[in-house]
Scaffold this active site. Sequence first.
Site, PDB file in Angstrom:
ATOM      1  N   TRP A  31      10.586 -23.432   3.037  1.00 51.66           N
ATOM      2  CA  TRP A  31      11.826 -22.774   3.477  1.00 51.66           C
ATOM      3  C   TRP A  31      11.501 -21.623   3.980  1.00 51.66           C
ATOM      4  O   TRP A  31      11.967 -21.053   4.960  1.00 51.66           O
ATOM      5  CB  TRP A  31      12.749 -22.767   2.399  1.00 51.66           C
ATOM      6  CG  TRP A  31      13.442 -24.345   2.108  1.00 51.66           C
ATOM      7  CD1 TRP A  31      13.178 -24.909   0.885  1.00 51.66           C
ATOM      8  CD2 TRP A  31      14.087 -24.981   2.829  1.00 51.66           C
ATOM      9  NE1 TRP A  31      13.881 -26.138   0.913  1.00 51.66           N
ATOM     10  CE2 TRP A  31      14.318 -26.495   2.222  1.00 51.66           C
ATOM     11  CE3 TRP A  31      14.349 -25.219   4.113  1.00 51.66           C
ATOM     12  CZ2 TRP A  31      14.968 -27.404   2.661  1.00 51.66           C
ATOM     13  CZ3 TRP A  31      14.984 -26.334   4.852  1.00 51.66           C
ATOM     14  CH2 TRP A  31      15.428 -27.467   4.125  1.00 51.66           C
ATOM     15  N   ASP A  35      16.225 -15.524  -0.001  1.00 55.99           N
ATOM     16  CA  ASP A  35      17.048 -16.900  -0.186  1.00 55.99           C
ATOM     17  C   ASP A  35      16.874 -17.377  -1.363  1.00 55.99           C
ATOM     18  O   ASP A  35      15.965 -17.490  -1.884  1.00 55.99           O
ATOM     19  CB  ASP A  35      16.040 -17.989   0.916  1.00 55.99           C
ATOM     20  CG  ASP A  35      16.599 -19.115   0.866  1.00 55.99           C
ATOM     21  OD1 ASP A  35      17.630 -19.550   0.105  1.00 55.99           O
ATOM     22  OD2 ASP A  35      16.137 -20.130   1.489  1.00 55.99           O
ATOM     23  N   LYS A  85      23.148 -26.409  -3.567  1.00 60.42           N
ATOM     24  CA  LYS A  85      21.916 -26.485  -4.627  1.00 60.42           C
ATOM     25  C   LYS A  85      22.801 -26.209  -5.908  1.00 60.42           C
ATOM     26  O   LYS A  85      22.570 -27.024  -6.977  1.00 60.42           O
ATOM     27  CB  LYS A  85      21.030 -25.639  -4.307  1.00 60.42           C
ATOM     28  CG  LYS A  85      20.431 -25.759  -2.856  1.00 60.42           C
ATOM     29  CD  LYS A  85      19.454 -27.064  -2.919  1.00 60.42           C
ATOM     30  CE  LYS A  85      19.280 -27.414  -1.333  1.00 60.42           C
ATOM     31  NZ  LYS A  85      18.439 -26.591  -0.480  1.00 60.42           N
TER      32      LYS A  85
HETATM   33  C1  PLP Z   1      18.091 -26.488   0.885  1.00 61.95           C
HETATM   34  C2  PLP Z   1      17.480 -25.273   1.070  1.00 61.95           C
HETATM   35  C3  PLP Z   1      17.536 -24.708   2.538  1.00 61.95           C
HETATM   36  C4  PLP Z   1      18.369 -25.259   3.529  1.00 61.95           C
HETATM   37  O1  PLP Z   1      19.413 -25.606   3.327  1.00 61.95           O
HETATM   38  P1  PLP Z   1      20.620 -25.941   4.455  1.00 61.95           P
HETATM   39  O2  PLP Z   1      21.744 -25.623   3.904  1.00 61.95           O
HETATM   40  O3  PLP Z   1      20.170 -27.519   4.516  1.00 61.95           O
HETATM   41  O4  PLP Z   1      20.062 -25.481   5.934  1.00 61.95           O
HETATM   42  C5  PLP Z   1      16.933 -23.396   2.613  1.00 61.95           C
HETATM   43  N1  PLP Z   1      16.292 -22.634   1.307  1.00 61.95           N
HETATM   44  C6  PLP Z   1      16.245 -23.108   0.425  1.00 61.95           C
HETATM   45  C7  PLP Z   1      15.642 -22.508  -0.783  1.00 61.95           C
HETATM   46  C8  PLP Z   1      16.742 -24.509   0.044  1.00 61.95           C
HETATM   47  O5  PLP Z   1      16.442 -24.942  -1.242  1.00 61.95           O
END
Ligand code: PLP
Length: 360
Positions: free
Chosen positions: A101, A171, A195
Amino acid sequence: MSRVYNFSAGPAVLPEDVLREAAEEMLDYKGTGESVMEMSHRSKEFEGIIQEAEKDFRDLLGLPDDFKVLFLQGGASQQFAMIPMNFMKNKKAAYIITGQWAKKAFKEAQIFGDAVAVASSEDKTFSYIPDCSDLDIPEDADYLYICENNTIYGTKFKELPNAKGHKLISDVSSCFLSEPMDVDKYAMFYGGAQKNIGPAGVVIAAIKEDMITEDTLPGTPTMLKYKTHADADSLYNTPPCYGIYICGKVFKWIKSMGGLAAMKEHNEKKAAILYDFLDASSMFKGTVEKESRSLMNVPFVTGDDELNAKFISEAKAAGFINLKGHRSVGGMRASIYNAMPMEGVTKLVEFMDKFEKENK
Ligand SMILES: *Cc1c(COP(=O)(O)O)cnc(C)c1O
């Protein structure tokens, strides 16, 4: 009705209490005679829902007033572009590459300017968090970017990097509200809801107010400017109303669990059950260096692809689903977010123990 233990990395398990409450309100939200799904986003009722969600989110984190909270769409992945478009004023930014990511965010930023990788753990398949106490961050970098919990590889920053005065952007998709945060250290943190916070379709971003300006890269579309959403309190266009409503319920659930400090304690106990088993097992092994272990995502392997596949399929039949590791890593991964009950992990470990004995 029978519920499974869902170890999916996302979309992921939600608190049963929240799902029940939503089910009860499905046809008639608090005497309105309509579902939140059918409700105008300009209605008094929805305004109440989004404002209360924001308030509870702020309460949980102890978020000061100089942060703006935005409910956005486009997934966490859209932030990979929005961040440079809004903040890469010097056309330079520093990225720490701790997994897929972070790498995707880094690559996206390269479209807009000079994104430099100042640290990486790719040399050992992202199985650790690099030392970030004294990084060589370019003087004119607009920000330092990290992915705080690496969902795929199961690592977490236990200590934030020394940003050396640069703005820190994080993030936090897969560790959002799993423990208290030192919010003052960030210029921005954000995450996809699916998540740890709610259903897919909602992204929550907390951004320092003074970062949100009209001064974006030329050609930035209206919808990709934070200012657009900030000025309209996340109601510039139709937001993901139902998702925000569920997030709001999850915030209340976390409060009822005792808030983020209690959540952390609970998550530490829960993760320890699994990590202790992995450390003692002669069949299953964790793939991450101990100091970098995530409380949320726990990858593990047997070292034998056939045995992995057998385990995943027998686990599924026994009611433990989505234990297959990410396609880029293989093996297994148990995501044990806030809403995964202690019992789910205890029972998984019992099952693993039994499997190990039967397959010696
Ligand atoms: C799942 C995830 C993403 C991507 O998320 P989307 O909503 O599918 O774009 C980005 N960063 C992390 C840390 C993730 O776990």
